[in-house]
Design an enzyme around this catalytic site. Structure first.
Site, PDB file in Angstrom:
ATOM      1  N   LYS A 134     -34.438   6.699 -80.766  1.00 42.77           N
ATOM      2  CA  LYS A 134     -33.446   5.792 -80.466  1.00 42.77           C
ATOM      3  C   LYS A 134     -33.506   4.818 -81.498  1.00 42.77           C
ATOM      4  CE  LYS A 134     -33.791   2.447 -77.417  1.00 42.77           C
ATOM      5  NZ  LYS A 134     -33.603   0.905 -78.135  1.00 42.77           N
ATOM      6  N   ASN A 135     -34.686   4.186 -81.686  1.00 45.38           N
ATOM      7  CA  ASN A 135     -34.908   3.005 -82.556  1.00 45.38           C
ATOM      8  C   ASN A 135     -34.728   3.465 -84.178  1.00 45.38           C
ATOM      9  OD1 ASN A 135     -34.882   1.438 -80.458  1.00 45.38           O
ATOM     10  ND2 ASN A 135     -37.124   1.265 -80.356  1.00 45.38           N
TER      11      ASN A 135
ATOM     12  N   ARG B 280     -28.761  -5.486 -78.562  1.00 44.92           N
ATOM     13  CA  ARG B 280     -29.294  -6.345 -79.633  1.00 44.92           C
ATOM     14  C   ARG B 280     -29.354  -5.947 -80.992  1.00 44.92           C
ATOM     15  NH1 ARG B 280     -32.133 -10.792 -78.893  1.00 44.92           N
ATOM     16  NH2 ARG B 280     -33.403 -10.206 -80.678  1.00 44.92           N
TER      17      ARG B 280
ATOM     18  N   CYS C 155     -32.923 -11.846 -73.499  1.00 44.99           N
ATOM     19  CA  CYS C 155     -32.978 -10.533 -72.574  1.00 44.99           C
ATOM     20  C   CYS C 155     -34.004 -10.651 -71.499  1.00 44.99           C
ATOM     21  CB  CYS C 155     -32.929  -9.462 -73.376  1.00 44.99           C
ATOM     22  SG  CYS C 155     -34.401  -8.881 -74.303  1.00 44.99           S
TER      23      CYS C 155
ATOM     24  N   ARG D 105     -36.328 -13.352 -77.688  1.00 45.68           N
ATOM     25  CA  ARG D 105     -36.150 -12.572 -78.672  1.00 45.68           C
ATOM     26  C   ARG D 105     -35.293 -13.505 -79.898  1.00 45.68           C
ATOM     27  NH1 ARG D 105     -34.901  -6.589 -76.560  1.00 45.68           N
ATOM     28  NH2 ARG D 105     -35.757  -5.813 -78.857  1.00 45.68           N
ATOM     29  N   PRO D 106     -35.572 -14.433 -80.392  1.00 40.58           N
ATOM     30  CA  PRO D 106     -34.663 -15.008 -81.469  1.00 40.58           C
ATOM     31  C   PRO D 106     -34.607 -14.165 -82.589  1.00 40.58           C
ATOM     32  CG  PRO D 106     -37.220 -15.929 -81.250  1.00 40.58           C
ATOM     33  CD  PRO D 106     -36.907 -14.810 -80.342  1.00 40.58           C
TER      34      PRO D 106
ATOM     35  N   ASP E 151     -34.659 -16.003 -85.771  1.00 38.70           N
ATOM     36  CA  ASP E 151     -35.121 -16.717 -86.974  1.00 38.70           C
ATOM     37  C   ASP E 151     -35.631 -16.088 -88.010  1.00 38.70           C
ATOM     38  OD1 ASP E 151     -36.986 -16.401 -85.006  1.00 38.70           O
ATOM     39  OD2 ASP E 151     -38.450 -17.782 -85.936  1.00 38.70           O
ATOM     40  N   LEU E 152     -36.437 -15.107 -88.090  1.00 36.71           N
ATOM     41  CA  LEU E 152     -37.023 -14.464 -89.146  1.00 36.71           C
ATOM     42  C   LEU E 152     -36.121 -13.809 -89.810  1.00 36.71           C
ATOM     43  CD1 LEU E 152     -40.262 -13.014 -87.417  1.00 36.71           C
ATOM     44  CD2 LEU E 152     -40.088 -15.301 -88.684  1.00 36.71           C
TER      45      LEU E 152
ATOM     46  N   ASP F  74     -43.193  -0.834 -75.999  1.00 38.22           N
ATOM     47  CA  ASP F  74     -42.231  -0.086 -75.245  1.00 38.22           C
ATOM     48  C   ASP F  74     -43.076   1.007 -74.184  1.00 38.22           C
ATOM     49  OD1 ASP F  74     -40.244  -1.641 -76.259  1.00 38.22           O
ATOM     50  OD2 ASP F  74     -39.917  -0.036 -77.726  1.00 38.22           O
TER      51      ASP F  74
ATOM     52  N   VAL G 241     -46.656  -8.792 -77.823  1.00 34.86           N
ATOM     53  CA  VAL G 241     -45.389  -8.546 -78.667  1.00 34.86           C
ATOM     54  C   VAL G 241     -44.332  -9.471 -78.037  1.00 34.86           C
ATOM     55  CG1 VAL G 241     -43.603  -7.233 -79.817  1.00 34.86           C
ATOM     56  CG2 VAL G 241     -46.183  -6.510 -79.479  1.00 34.86           C
TER      57      VAL G 241
ATOM     58  N   ARG H 242     -29.463   4.140 -71.406  1.00 33.79           N
ATOM     59  CA  ARG H 242     -29.701   3.635 -72.771  1.00 33.79           C
ATOM     60  C   ARG H 242     -30.780   4.029 -73.703  1.00 33.79           C
ATOM     61  NH1 ARG H 242     -29.288  -2.883 -73.040  1.00 33.79           N
ATOM     62  NH2 ARG H 242     -29.768  -2.475 -75.178  1.00 33.79           N
TER      63      ARG H 242
HETATM   64  C1  UD1 Z   1     -37.575  -3.430 -81.854  1.00 29.76           C
HETATM   65  C2  UD1 Z   1     -37.555  -2.288 -80.769  1.00 29.76           C
HETATM   66  C3  UD1 Z   1     -37.972  -2.379 -79.560  1.00 29.76           C
HETATM   67  C4  UD1 Z   1     -39.587  -3.058 -79.645  1.00 29.76           C
HETATM   68  C5  UD1 Z   1     -39.520  -3.770 -80.706  1.00 29.76           C
HETATM   69  C6  UD1 Z   1     -41.324  -4.191 -80.952  1.00 29.76           C
HETATM   70  C7  UD1 Z   1     -35.287  -1.545 -81.901  1.00 29.76           C
HETATM   71  C8  UD1 Z   1     -33.892  -1.436 -81.494  1.00 29.76           C
HETATM   72  N1  UD1 Z   1     -35.897  -2.205 -80.793  1.00 29.76           N
HETATM   73  O1  UD1 Z   1     -37.087  -4.527 -81.255  1.00 29.76           O
HETATM   74  O2  UD1 Z   1     -37.653  -1.407 -78.680  1.00 29.76           O
HETATM   75  O3  UD1 Z   1     -39.786  -3.186 -78.428  1.00 29.76           O
HETATM   76  O4  UD1 Z   1     -39.179  -3.541 -81.669  1.00 29.76           O
HETATM   77  O5  UD1 Z   1     -41.687  -2.893 -81.389  1.00 29.76           O
HETATM   78  O6  UD1 Z   1     -35.818  -0.901 -82.868  1.00 29.76           O
HETATM   79  N2  UD1 Z   1     -39.249 -12.616 -83.245  1.00 29.76           N
HETATM   80  C9  UD1 Z   1     -39.037 -13.641 -83.516  1.00 29.76           C
HETATM   81  N3  UD1 Z   1     -38.152 -14.083 -84.547  1.00 29.76           N
HETATM   82  C10 UD1 Z   1     -37.281 -12.972 -85.026  1.00 29.76           C
HETATM   83  C11 UD1 Z   1     -37.478 -11.753 -84.722  1.00 29.76           C
HETATM   84  C12 UD1 Z   1     -38.314 -11.519 -83.591  1.00 29.76           C
HETATM   85  O7  UD1 Z   1     -39.722 -14.516 -83.048  1.00 29.76           O
HETATM   86  O8  UD1 Z   1     -36.503 -13.197 -85.805  1.00 29.76           O
HETATM   87  C13 UD1 Z   1     -40.435 -12.021 -82.115  1.00 29.76           C
HETATM   88  C14 UD1 Z   1     -39.587 -11.561 -80.797  1.00 29.76           C
HETATM   89  O9  UD1 Z   1     -39.072 -12.410 -79.989  1.00 29.76           O
HETATM   90  C15 UD1 Z   1     -40.426 -10.769 -80.159  1.00 29.76           C
HETATM   91  C16 UD1 Z   1     -41.395 -10.232 -81.555  1.00 29.76           C
HETATM   92  O10 UD1 Z   1     -41.168 -11.104 -82.614  1.00 29.76           O
HETATM   93  O11 UD1 Z   1     -41.494 -11.358 -79.413  1.00 29.76           O
HETATM   94  C17 UD1 Z   1     -41.221  -8.694 -81.728  1.00 29.76           C
HETATM   95  O12 UD1 Z   1     -39.743  -8.500 -81.801  1.00 29.76           O
HETATM   96  P1  UD1 Z   1     -39.069  -7.345 -83.182  1.00 29.76           P
HETATM   97  O13 UD1 Z   1     -40.228  -6.618 -83.685  1.00 29.76           O
HETATM   98  O14 UD1 Z   1     -37.883  -8.201 -83.968  1.00 29.76           O
HETATM   99  O15 UD1 Z   1     -38.543  -6.688 -81.944  1.00 29.76           O
HETATM  100  P2  UD1 Z   1     -37.066  -6.021 -82.234  1.00 29.76           P
HETATM  101  O16 UD1 Z   1     -36.570  -5.694 -83.486  1.00 29.76           O
HETATM  102  O17 UD1 Z   1     -36.266  -6.922 -81.331  1.00 29.76           O
END
Ligand code: UD1
Length: 418
Positions: free
Chosen positions: A20-21, A90, A114, A119-120, A122-123, A301, A323, A393
Site C-alpha cells: 500500500k505505502n 493523509r 488522526c 501527524r503535522p 511541518d517538515l 505499523d 514513532v 484501507r
Molecule cells: C508513513 C506510513 C505509515 C507509517 C509511517 C511511519 C504511508 C502512506 N504511511 O506515514 O503507515 O506508520 O510512515 O513508518 O506511507 N512528523 C512530523 N512532521 C512532519 C512529518 C512527520 O512531526 O512534517 C512526525 C509524525 O507526526 C510522526 C513521525 O514524524 O510522529 C513519523 O511520521 P512519517 O514518517 O511522516 O509518517 P507518514 O509518512 O505520515
C-alpha cells in the site's frame, strides 16, 4: 461488521499483495509527467481507490486491468485537489510537491490529525520552502507557489517517510540536485526512488542522505511495486498468535528482519527462502520487549498486532512506541478481549499469558484493526469487529486470505439478516 470465531491454529500459504505505502506515492508520482505511467501489482484497497480518485480529480485518466493501473493525462492538470478526497487519506497530501513542481502553484487542504497522533506536515513545508516555494497556510489549506524550484540540501529533524517522499517528488522537477539529509529509508521510499529514476530523475542513496537530480520534464515509466511488508508481517503474527504455521509467498523476507528476530526470540520458528517466509509456533511463546523505530527498526505499523501477540505470551513485555505519540487506541479494545495490558508513558506493559475471549470490539485505525483481528483469531468464541472499513484501507481481500488459512471469519453488512 466482521465476525470471527477464534481459537483454531491457522495453517497454510498466503500470497502477499503489493505494498500500500509504495503504491500510493507511485500513483501520485504520475502527476509529475504528461506521459503514461503504469503501476503493476497495486493492491485492491480503499486507499488505492482514493489515490486513483485523487489523480483523476486533477486531470488524469486511470484504467485498471487486474492489478495494473495505467495513468495517462486526460486534460490539463488542476492545482487544487478537492477537500473531500484529501480528507479521506493523509497520503493525498503528497500531491502538493508534484503539483507545485509541475504547475508552479498548488493548493492542498491540510491533512488533520488522526487516531494515532497529530501527524503535522511541518517538515514537508519547511523542505518545500527550502526549495524556493512560498508557502502560506489559510483556512485549513496550504497554498504553495514557486516560479522555479531550485535543488538544495534539506536536513530533516526526524526521518519522516512522507516528508522524504514529498521532497523527492518535488525535487524530481527542480533545477539541480535536491539532497535530503537524515531521510527515511523505508523500503517504500526506496521504491519511489526507483520509480523516479525510471522516469528520468536519478535518485541516489548514501549513508546519511538521499538525492534526486531534477529534470525539466519527466518521462513515463512502468513500475512494479514491492510486496507489502506490513501485510506480510501481520500474517506472520496471525500464524504465531494462533499457534499455527503460516507461510507468506511472493514476498521479500529481507524486509522482515526486525519482526523475524522478535518472533524467533519469542520462541517461534521462522524459515525463509528467496521470496517466502514462514512462521511456525506450535507451543507457548515468551514475552519479548520491542521498541518501534524508523526502518530498519521494528515497524510502528506492526506494533499493534505485536502487542496482541504478546498478550498471549508468558511473562511481562514492554512495547515502546517511539514513532507516533498516540498509537495506543488498540490497548483498551484488546483489554475487552481479555488482554492484560496498560499504557505507561510511551510504553505498553503487557502481562501474559491472558486467555483471550471473543467480545464486541471496534477498530480505530488500520493497524489497530489488524491487532484486534489477530487477537480475535486467537480468542475462544465469537468476536464482532466493527470499523472493518479501516481494515479494507490496508489489507487486500483479508477475509478471503484468512479464510484460506482456515479462519472462521465472515463479513456481515450492517442490518443484514444473513
Ligand atoms: C508513513 C506510513 C505509515 C507509517 C509511517 C511511519 C504511508 C502512506 N504511511 O506515514 O503507515 O506508520 O510512515 O513508518 O506511507 N512528523 C512530523 N512532521 C512532519 C512529518 C512527520 O512531526 O512534517 C512526525 C509524525 O507526526 C510522526 C513521525 O514524524 O510522529 C513519523 O511520521 P512519517 O514518517 O511522516 O509518517 P507518514 O509518512 O505520515
Amino acid at each position: 461488521m466482521i465476525l470471527v470465531e477464534g481459537g483454531q491454529p491457522l495453517t497454510g500459504t498466503v500470497e502477499a499483495s503489493g505494498a500500500k505505502n509504495a503504491a500510493l506515492p507511485a500513483i501520485i508520482a504520475a502527476l509529475l509527467t504528461d506521459r503514461p505511467v503504469l503501476i503493476r501489482r497495486t493492491p485492491q484497497l480503499v486507499d488505492v481507490e482514493t489515490a486513483v480518485a485523487l489523480v483523476q480529480s486533477l486531470g488524469k485518466k486511470v484504467e485498471r486491468t487486474g492489478d495494473t493501473v495505467a495513468i495517462s493525462e486526460r486534460t490539463c492538470l488542476s492545482p487544487a485537489p478537492p477537500r473531500e478526497i484529501v480528507s479521506r487519506m493523509r497520503a493525498s497530501f503528497l500531491a502538493l510537491g508534484p503539483l507545485l513542481a509541475r504547475l508552479g502553484e498548488a493548493s492542498v487542504p491540510l491533512p488533520g490529525g488522526c487516531a494515532i497522533g497529530a501527524r503535522p506536515v511541518d517538515l514537508h513545508l519547511k523542505g518545500l520552502a527550502a526549495l524556493g516555494a512560498e508557502v502560506e497556510i489559510g483556512e485549513g489549506m496550504v497554498h504553495a507557489r514557486a516560479r522555479e524550484l531550485r535543488g538544495t540540501t534539506v536536513q530533516l529533524d526526524f526521518p519522516s517517510v512522507g516528508a522524504t517522499e514529498q521532497l523527492l517528488l518535488a525535487g524530481a522537477l527542480a533545477h539541480g540536485e535536491t539532497v535530503v539529509m537524515n531521510p527515511a529509508r523505508e523500503p517504500e521510499v526506496q521504491d519511489l526512488g526507483r520509480l523516479l529514476s525510471a522516469m528520468g530523475a536519478p535518485v541516489r542513496w548514501a549513508a546519511d542522505r538521499v538525492s534526486v537530480f531534477g529534470q525539466q520534464r519527466l518521462d513515463g515509466a512502468a513500475h512494479t511495486v514491492i510486496p507489502d511488508r506490513i501485510e506480510t508481517g501481520t500474517y506472520l503474527i496471525v500464524g504465531a498468535i494462533t499457534r499455527g504455521t503460516v507461510r507468506v509467498v511472493r514476498t521479500d523476507p529481507s524486509l522482515q528482519t526486525a519482526l523475524s528476530s522478535a518472533l524467533t526470540a519469542a520462541g517461534a520458528a521462522v524459515k525463509e527462502g528467496t521470496d517466502w517466509i514462514e512462521v511456525s509456533s506450535p507451543g507457548g511463546m515468551q514475552a519479548v520487549d520491542v521498541k518501534t523505530a524508523p526502518h530498519p527498526g521494528f515497524p510502528t505499523d506492526l506494533q499493534p498486532p505485536w502487542v496482541a501477540l504478546m498478550s498471549t505470551a508468558s511473562g511481562k513485555s514492554l512495547v515502546t512506541e517511539t514513532v507516533f505519540e498516540a498509537r495506543f487506541h488498540h490497548v483498551p479494545e484488546l483489554a475487552r478481549l481479555g488482554a492484560r495490558l496498560r499504557v505507561e508513558g510511551r510504553t505498553i506493559v503487557v502481562e501474559g499469558p491472558a486467555g483471550l475471549r471473543g467480545a464486541p470490539v471496534r477498530a480505530s485505525d488500520i493497524r489497530a484493526g489488524a491487532a484486534l483481528l489477530a487477537a480475535s483469531l486467537a480468542a475462544q468464541g465469537c468476536t464482532e469487529l466493527a470499523g472493518e472499513e479501516l481494515l479494507q484501507r490496508g489489507y487486500d481481500t483479508f477475509v478471503d486470505k484468512l479464510a484460506a488459512l482456515g479462519a472462521r471469519i465472515w463479513q456481515r453488512e450492517e442490518n443484514s439478516n444473513d
